[in-house]
Motif scaffolding. Structure first.
Motif, PDB file in Angstrom:
ATOM      1  N   GLU A  59      41.544 -65.681 -98.181  1.00 52.05           N
ATOM      2  CA  GLU A  59      40.889 -65.921 -98.588  1.00 52.05           C
ATOM      3  C   GLU A  59      39.103 -65.706 -98.814  1.00 52.05           C
ATOM      4  N   THR A  60      38.943 -64.243 -98.159  1.00 53.76           N
ATOM      5  CA  THR A  60      37.966 -64.048 -98.182  1.00 53.76           C
ATOM      6  C   THR A  60      37.522 -62.646 -99.166  1.00 53.76           C
ATOM      7  N   THR A  61      36.398 -62.018 -99.518  1.00 56.64           N
ATOM      8  CA  THR A  61      35.678 -60.601 -99.835  1.00 56.64           C
ATOM      9  C   THR A  61      36.364 -59.539 -98.979  1.00 56.64           C
ATOM     10  N   ALA A  62      36.925 -58.473 -99.461  1.00 59.83           N
ATOM     11  CA  ALA A  62      37.406 -57.941 -98.617  1.00 59.83           C
ATOM     12  C   ALA A  62      36.313 -57.051 -97.433  1.00 59.83           C
ATOM     13  N   ILE A  63      35.432 -56.268 -96.409  1.00 58.40           N
ATOM     14  CA  ILE A  63      34.495 -56.050 -95.357  1.00 58.40           C
ATOM     15  C   ILE A  63      34.228 -54.621 -96.520  1.00 58.40           C
ATOM     16  N   LEU A  64      33.177 -54.952 -96.772  1.00 57.12           N
ATOM     17  CA  LEU A  64      31.696 -54.498 -97.755  1.00 57.12           C
ATOM     18  C   LEU A  64      31.497 -52.759 -96.809  1.00 57.12           C
ATOM     19  N   PRO A  65      31.784 -51.499 -97.251  1.00 55.66           N
ATOM     20  CA  PRO A  65      31.295 -50.569 -96.867  1.00 55.66           C
ATOM     21  C   PRO A  65      30.013 -50.909 -95.799  1.00 55.66           C
ATOM     22  N   ARG A 121      30.058 -79.079 -99.246  1.00 54.44           N
ATOM     23  CA  ARG A 121      30.980 -80.447 -98.102  1.00 54.44           C
ATOM     24  C   ARG A 121      31.785 -80.640 -99.786  1.00 54.44           C
ATOM     25  N   ASP A 122      31.505 -79.532-100.604  1.00 57.18           N
ATOM     26  CA  ASP A 122      32.290 -80.710-101.842  1.00 57.18           C
ATOM     27  C   ASP A 122      33.311 -79.458-102.439  1.00 57.18           C
ATOM     28  N   ALA A 123      33.351 -78.691-100.897  1.00 51.19           N
ATOM     29  CA  ALA A 123      34.486 -77.777-101.668  1.00 51.19           C
ATOM     30  C   ALA A 123      35.450 -77.726-100.177  1.00 51.19           C
ATOM     31  N   ASP A 124      36.910 -77.612-100.644  1.00 53.10           N
ATOM     32  CA  ASP A 124      38.465 -77.922 -99.923  1.00 53.10           C
ATOM     33  C   ASP A 124      38.390 -76.961 -98.797  1.00 53.10           C
ATOM     34  N   VAL A 125      38.557 -77.556 -96.963  1.00 53.17           N
ATOM     35  CA  VAL A 125      38.545 -76.638 -96.633  1.00 53.17           C
ATOM     36  C   VAL A 125      39.265 -76.234 -97.004  1.00 53.17           C
ATOM     37  N   GLY A 165      34.523 -72.651 -80.282  1.00 55.07           N
ATOM     38  CA  GLY A 165      35.327 -72.947 -81.398  1.00 55.07           C
ATOM     39  C   GLY A 165      35.002 -71.604 -82.332  1.00 55.07           C
ATOM     40  N   LEU A 166      35.576 -71.804 -83.219  1.00 60.03           N
ATOM     41  CA  LEU A 166      36.113 -70.063 -83.485  1.00 60.03           C
ATOM     42  C   LEU A 166      34.914 -70.954 -85.289  1.00 60.03           C
ATOM     43  N   VAL A 167      34.669 -69.802 -85.222  1.00 59.86           N
ATOM     44  CA  VAL A 167      33.058 -69.939 -86.599  1.00 59.86           C
ATOM     45  C   VAL A 167      34.288 -69.056 -87.453  1.00 59.86           C
ATOM     46  N   VAL A 168      33.854 -69.686 -89.187  1.00 62.09           N
ATOM     47  CA  VAL A 168      34.010 -69.312 -90.111  1.00 62.09           C
ATOM     48  C   VAL A 168      33.280 -68.723 -90.973  1.00 62.09           C
ATOM     49  N   SER A 169      33.351 -68.161 -91.557  1.00 61.89           N
ATOM     50  CA  SER A 169      32.505 -68.165 -92.866  1.00 61.89           C
ATOM     51  C   SER A 169      32.567 -67.640 -93.711  1.00 61.89           C
ATOM     52  N   ASP A 170      31.796 -66.579 -95.264  1.00 61.22           N
ATOM     53  CA  ASP A 170      32.425 -67.196 -96.541  1.00 61.22           C
ATOM     54  C   ASP A 170      33.001 -65.631 -96.397  1.00 61.22           C
ATOM     55  N   THR A 171      32.647 -64.736 -95.712  1.00 61.35           N
ATOM     56  CA  THR A 171      33.063 -63.153 -95.792  1.00 61.35           C
ATOM     57  C   THR A 171      33.252 -63.144 -94.415  1.00 61.35           C
ATOM     58  N   LEU A 172      34.525 -62.016 -94.438  1.00 59.58           N
ATOM     59  CA  LEU A 172      34.989 -61.748 -93.533  1.00 59.58           C
ATOM     60  C   LEU A 172      34.248 -61.163 -92.446  1.00 59.58           C
ATOM     61  N   PHE A 173      33.374 -60.424 -92.539  1.00 62.08           N
ATOM     62  CA  PHE A 173      32.601 -59.713 -91.795  1.00 62.08           C
ATOM     63  C   PHE A 173      31.412 -61.229 -90.445  1.00 62.08           C
ATOM     64  N   GLY A 217      25.489 -69.759 -90.284  1.00 59.53           N
ATOM     65  CA  GLY A 217      24.350 -69.362 -90.599  1.00 59.53           C
ATOM     66  C   GLY A 217      24.363 -69.331 -91.931  1.00 59.53           C
ATOM     67  N   VAL A 218      25.135 -69.113 -92.635  1.00 63.94           N
ATOM     68  CA  VAL A 218      25.026 -68.349 -94.153  1.00 63.94           C
ATOM     69  C   VAL A 218      24.648 -69.519 -94.689  1.00 63.94           C
ATOM     70  N   GLU A 219      23.879 -69.615 -96.088  1.00 68.17           N
ATOM     71  CA  GLU A 219      24.121 -70.024 -97.993  1.00 68.17           C
ATOM     72  C   GLU A 219      24.933 -70.123 -98.407  1.00 68.17           C
ATOM     73  N   THR A 220      25.544 -70.758 -98.667  1.00 62.75           N
ATOM     74  CA  THR A 220      26.611 -71.005 -99.684  1.00 62.75           C
ATOM     75  C   THR A 220      27.578 -72.131-100.162  1.00 62.75           C
ATOM     76  N   ASP A 221      27.611 -72.291-101.364  1.00 63.41           N
ATOM     77  CA  ASP A 221      28.633 -73.248-101.502  1.00 63.41           C
ATOM     78  C   ASP A 221      30.007 -73.365-101.028  1.00 63.41           C
ATOM     79  N   ASP A 222      30.646 -71.832-100.478  1.00 64.88           N
ATOM     80  CA  ASP A 222      31.694 -72.224-100.210  1.00 64.88           C
ATOM     81  C   ASP A 222      32.197 -73.197 -99.070  1.00 64.88           C
ATOM     82  N   TRP A 223      33.324 -73.323 -98.309  1.00 62.26           N
ATOM     83  CA  TRP A 223      33.558 -73.758 -97.002  1.00 62.26           C
ATOM     84  C   TRP A 223      32.552 -73.004 -96.193  1.00 62.26           C
ATOM     85  N   THR A 224      32.330 -73.283 -95.542  1.00 64.23           N
ATOM     86  CA  THR A 224      32.212 -72.265 -94.003  1.00 64.23           C
ATOM     87  C   THR A 224      31.908 -73.617 -93.015  1.00 64.23           C
ATOM     88  N   GLY A 225      32.189 -73.350 -91.568  1.00 61.97           N
ATOM     89  CA  GLY A 225      32.539 -74.546 -89.840  1.00 61.97           C
ATOM     90  C   GLY A 225      32.745 -73.950 -89.028  1.00 61.97           C
TER      91      GLY A 225
END
Lengths: 206, 206
Positions: free
Chosen positions: A134-140, A193-197, B87-95, B168-176
């Motif tokens: 669901e996420t982009t790959a880890i960056l270099p 908050r407007d995005a799907d979990v 808890g588990l912290v789910v971000s928008d990037t895997l890293f 602690g990221v700024e994104t429109d994607d769901w994080t939580g």
């Protein structure tokens, strides 16, 4: 440093609680957080960290800025210890109280992983299954900031043991077990908050 | 053995996660199982065990037949490490995925306790609060088979740290955050089906 003491490699007491490789894998796959211990200038050092088993390796990771991780990456002997508490054993005498648990110790020396991106992705998916898709790959640059290490599970270098069942006493008094387990609660939204979990999160927290 | 390295006594990274004595006590009072680590002939050794904080001491115990416990009872330097995963912290990037946790390390040398019966009773009541009042006292022969030790919590010899909050990221994607906790399920009866479930058990498992 002398030859590694053999009593560290086997159970010397309560050998009936000893377990096989299936138990080792079960605990490594369930515990999520383990304790990595080593020796620094003759002193014990131990920290909790997230880990994942991939086949015959236990994968750990951390920042390249972490001095202790650099210490163990340089070849120091380590133990990775993990446990799951399954319940409290309540007997009729205080002395016979106990806990049901599953515990493992893996001994060895950490090695660099061949493919850090794959190892770190597997570690992430161990914590939140399916999340990497669901996420982009880890960056270099992220890879460059991370040490990924593997502790090989080698014959004769691990111990698994467990206690199960009741207190094993004969009495008319009440005795029993209070089962314990870890649960995930409903996710707390921080952004989007407007995005799907994400499906991975809904799956884990349901 | 050289002088104890000072970096073992403080956080060298992410010092914003450092906590105070209140955090230390909180984790020691909640974790129930800790990891006791020491050095044997230059090699790391670590086992999980039940423990309890009583004031400024961490109490551990075990059989007099346990070789490793005799090793640490004889004055070996130890660490007692414990953690709670919140808890588990789910971000928008895997890293940027992480875990919320509270963790502690207490360093020192184990000492005999002055009053083993009191220490062991306190340890039992830590695991199942109120249970000691429902059972007979520990017998002299049971005491004789047990080593009870205390690890003093001394200034500058412990670390407490924690991570809390979202990614602690700024994104429109769901994080939580997916909260995690340990629960007790309904007790399983082994003996005394006609007896009442003890109040201490009902209280904990409800």
């Amino acid at each position: 440093m002398s030859t590694e003491p053999q009593q560290l490699h086997r159970l010397t007491r309560k050998t009936d609680r000893g377990g096989d490789r299936a138990l080792l894998d079960e605990v490594l796959d369930e515990a999520m957080v383990g304790m990595l211990s080593t020796v620094v200038d003759g002193w014990p050092w131990s920290v909790p960290l997230l880990f994942a088993r991939i086949g015959d390796d236990v994968i750990v990771h951390g920042s390249t800025g972490a001095g202790m991780l650099r210490h163990v990456a340089a070849g120091a002997a380590v133990t990775l210890t993990a446990f799951v508490v399954d319940g409290l054993v309540v007997s009729d005498t205080l002395f016979d109280h106990s806990a049901n648990y599953r515990a493992v110790v893996v001994r060895g020396v950490l090695q660099p992983v061949d493919d850090p991106a794959t190892a770190l992705t597997a570690l992430s998916d161990r914590i939140v299954p399916g999340r990497s898709a669901e996420t982009t790959a880890i960056l270099p640059k992220e890879l460059a900031a991370t040490i990924a290490l593997r502790l090989p599970v080698e014959d004769g270098k691990w111990i698994a043991n467990a206690r199960t069942g009741g207190p094993g006493v004969e009495t008319d008094d009440w005795t029993g077990v209070i089962p314990m387990r870890t649960v995930y609660d409903s996710p707390i939204t921080y952004t989007g908050r407007d995005a799907d979990v994400p499906a991975s999160v809904s799956q884990l927290a349901r």
